[in-house]
Design an enzyme around this catalytic site. Structure first.
Site, PDB file in Angstrom:
ATOM      1  N   TYR A   1       1.936 -11.587 -11.258  1.00 14.65           N
ATOM      2  CA  TYR A   1       2.074 -11.010  -9.948  1.00 14.65           C
ATOM      3  C   TYR A   1       3.048  -9.741 -10.018  1.00 14.65           C
ATOM      4  CZ  TYR A   1       3.382 -10.065  -5.199  1.00 14.65           C
ATOM      5  OH  TYR A   1       3.685  -9.314  -3.962  1.00 14.65           O
TER       6      TYR A   1
ATOM      7  N   GLU B   1       1.240  -4.183  -3.687  1.00 17.72           N
ATOM      8  CA  GLU B   1       0.944  -5.246  -4.541  1.00 17.72           C
ATOM      9  C   GLU B   1      -0.029  -5.201  -5.885  1.00 17.72           C
ATOM     10  OE1 GLU B   1       1.750  -9.203  -2.531  1.00 17.72           O
ATOM     11  OE2 GLU B   1      -0.330  -9.051  -2.214  1.00 17.72           O
TER      12      GLU B   1
END
Lengths: 289, 380
Positions: free
Chosen positions: B101, B189
């Site tokens: 991530y 993101e």
């Protein structure tokens, strides 16, 4: 006594010739605020709102009038520049009313201000008023009355509602500070609580928060560890859904953070009496008198 | 404003972040053509502005062009959390070896952009934060310096990234920060950032949320707005410069000021009702804006009573009253109105409404109680 603004305030209005700027300058003068200058680039040498001299730059205005406080009524895209110009000219207190400034602009502005002696209130705020002395903002002056209660809030009309209820009961205010509804602001609850704690004219404080961020939680830690004066609290947004901006850019529950419940719990744990609706704030304040 | 995955990934690519080859299709035949051009197994991904697309069956693999056409036919037109799928992204399927991530977000308390990384990619970061917060590594970026190499390396080492990938990771992290700043995002993101079979890093999924306040300087991005990002009421409200958020209750609320609007919703709930909406008419609203606000509230058929709470400062109560009368004279109003006007020109406002057969209140608590009772048909 009071905090931030008062009889010693010498106010400069940035954006004085605009619609909002001229309207609110007239209101501030009518309230008794000492408005000494205005700034609109390109309109230096003119007069605005009766007899307020207009300058092209903040620096010139400060040199000519010894202004020590500025209020900003310029559109969002020009506001960061206006704040920086005021700080560069050595203004001690800058109040920015403007709503809708990009958050990343405020990250840079705030990083620069941290290297100066300038304090910023706002943006996206109603301003600061010390009843009977000076109104540096857009709040309706007549609902306020001098007294011992300090108010600090992220909201505008919700604060007026509380002031109105206090005044109706004969309870006056030392200073009411709107710190603004944006995610990045110049002055936080913590800063203002410290000022009220140090102000001999303030006997108790009302803190009006809302969903989004964790400023109320940090305020609660400060209240628990440092404050001797009683604090009454209120948090708006118990019914707000997560992930939605409730009007204010900063009023959003994101990633499960910033709910009304966690803020209320933090304040209660710090010994703050938290009202269940705005009018109850006045009842809780009256109890402490 | 939310961007779709394909829009977000195209922006990432402009900032030097490697993304899979792929194109957008609106029909099964187009999906097939894209699969033929890619010449590899593909993944068909629904483009809707909600999370949980995979669990809802909105992301599927297809080994051949025929299969791509079939799968696209299944996904196009399906409904995910109330949103119809109108577009699919057809991407070359990645040979995923591990998932990371990487995200950029505004850290309000630190007053800085924070770059976060985790070895637990492919799941919601909130879930990682709740269960294994030690697996999230964070650095704060000074706005005058930007993300420095050493900070990006700290992230890479912090999540235990094998050292042969560190250099590529640093480039991607800096690209993400630059994309965040360059688009005035509030969230950007990459989840997951994968290491594929060839040992390359690839942004397989991406998400950007833009700061609405900065759209004035990004007209190209503003044009990307998907009308599905907001419901019809919210869209109509935005046209009039109103802030409206649709909720599920039965008491329509019209208030001036965001904080007061939230407090009004809360007090409705406190007295046993449910708010139908958040609506802030802003400061200094004129009659036409007030009328538009009421039209929007009343177009929600669940609304059984309307609560109007105005604290007049810049907003004048007489102007609000005129707006109420304008709206009620042109609309077929079947629900009771509870009106509380306080502040600037309140007497004139109340005088204007006196003939209009509305329920009035002086305190907010009284107004909320009356609105709740009116919605139950207990007040006429």
């Amino acid at each position: 006594m009071s905090i931030l603004v008062g009889k010693e305030t010498r106010l400069l209005v940035q954006g004085i010739t605009g619609r909002e700027g001229s309207f609110h300058t007239a209101q501030m003068i009518e309230y008794g605020t000492n408005v000494v200058a205005g700034v609109t680039p390109g309109k230096g040498g003119e007069w605005a709102v009766g007899n307020v001299p207009v300058f092209d730059t903040v620096k010139e205005a400060v040199e000519a009038t010894a202004a020590n406080t500025s209020i900003i009524y310029v559109p969002a895209r020009f506001s960061p520049d206006a704040i920086l110009e005021a700080a560069d000219a050595g203004i001690e207190l800058v109040v920015c009313i403007t709503e809708g400034i990009p958050a990343l602009d405020m990250v840079s502005v705030r990083a620069f201000l941290d290297t100066t002696n300038t304090r910023l209130i706002g943006p996206n705020c109603p301003g600061v008023i010390t009843p009977g002395e000076a109104k540096v903002g857009i709040m309706p002056g007549h609902i306020h009355t001098p007294g011992p209660v300090g108010i600090v809030s992220r909201s505008g009309t919700l604060t007026y509602e509380v002031v109105y209820a206090l005044t109706a009961r004969g309870i006056g205010q030392s200073t009411a500070v709107g710190i603004g509804g944006d995610p990045i602001i110049g002055t936080t609850f913590l800063d203002v609580l410290q000022m009220f704690e140090d102000d001999p004219g303030t006997e108790q404080v009302v803190l009006i928060g809302e969903i989004g961020g964790t400023d109320e939680q940090r305020a609660a830690e400060f209240i628990a560890s440092k404050m001797t004066k009683p604090v009454v609290g209120f948090i708006a947004g118990r019914t707000a859904p997560p992930g939605k901006r409730m009007g204010h850019a900063g009023a959003i529950i994101s990633g499960g953070e910033g709910t009304a419940e966690e803020k209320i719990a933090a304040l209660q744990a710090a010994g703050v009496a938290v009202a269940s609706h705005p009018e109850e704030i006045a009842d809780l304040v009256a109890r402490n008198l | 404003m939310k961007l779709h995955e394909y829009q977000s990934k195209r922006i990432f690519a402009k900032y030097g972040i490697p993304i899979p080859r792929g194109e957008v299709a609106t029909t099964p035949a187009e999906a097939r053509d894209i699969a033929v051009r890619l010449g590899k197994p593909v993944v068909i991904k629904s483009q809707v502005l909600v999370g949980g697309r995979g669990k809802a069956g909105g992301i599927k693999l297809a080994k051949t062009p025929d299969e791509a056409e079939q799968v696209a036919a299944q996904i196009l037109g399906m409904e995910i959390k109330g949103l119809r799928v109108k577009k699919v992204l057809v991407d070359e399927a990645a040979d995923i070896r591990s998932e990371i991530y990487l995200g950029a977000v505004l850290d309000r308390a630190a007053r800085r952009v924070a770059i976060m990384a985790s070895s637990e990619g492919g799941v919601e970061i909130e879930e990682v934060a709740a269960k294994t917060p030690e697996k999230i590594v964070k650095v704060h970026v000074h706005p005058f310096l930007g993300l420095k190499d050493y900070q990006a390396r700290n992230l890479a080492y912090g999540i235990g990234l094998p050292k042969e990938h560190v250099k590529a990771f640093v480039k991607i992290a800096k690209g993400l920060y630059n994309a965040y700043v360059g688009t005035d995002a509030s969230l950007a993101e990459i989840n997951p950032l994968v290491i594929n079979g060839e040992g390359k890093l690839l942004a397989v999924d991406g998400k950007i949320v833009l700061d609405d306040s900065a759209l004035f300087r990004h007209p190209d991005l503003a044009e990307m707005r998907d009308p599905d990002d907001e419901d019809e009421y919210e869209r109509e409200a935005r046209r009039y410069g109103l802030t409206y958020i649709h909720l599920d209750g039965e008491i329509g609320c019209m208030v001036n000021g965001a904080g007061l609007a939230m407090a009004t919703m809360d007090i409705v709930k406190l007295y046993g009702g449910e708010p139908a909406n958040f609506l802030d008419i802003g400061g200094g609203a004129q009659a036409d804006k007030v009328a538009a606000a009421l039209r929007i509230i009343l177009s929600d058929e669940r609304v059984k009573a309307v609560l109007i709470n105005i604290f007049g400062g810049i907003t004048r109560c007489d102007e609000v009253a005129r707006g109420i009368l304008e709206a009620t004279s042109t609309l077929d109003v079947r629900v009771p109105f509870v009106v509380r006007l306080v502040g600037t020109n309140e007497e004139e406002g109340r005088r204007l409404l006196a003939q209009a057969n509305m329920i009035t209140a002086t305190s907010l608590a009284e107004a909320a109680q009356k609105a709740v009772a009116a919605a139950k048909g207990e007040l006429a």
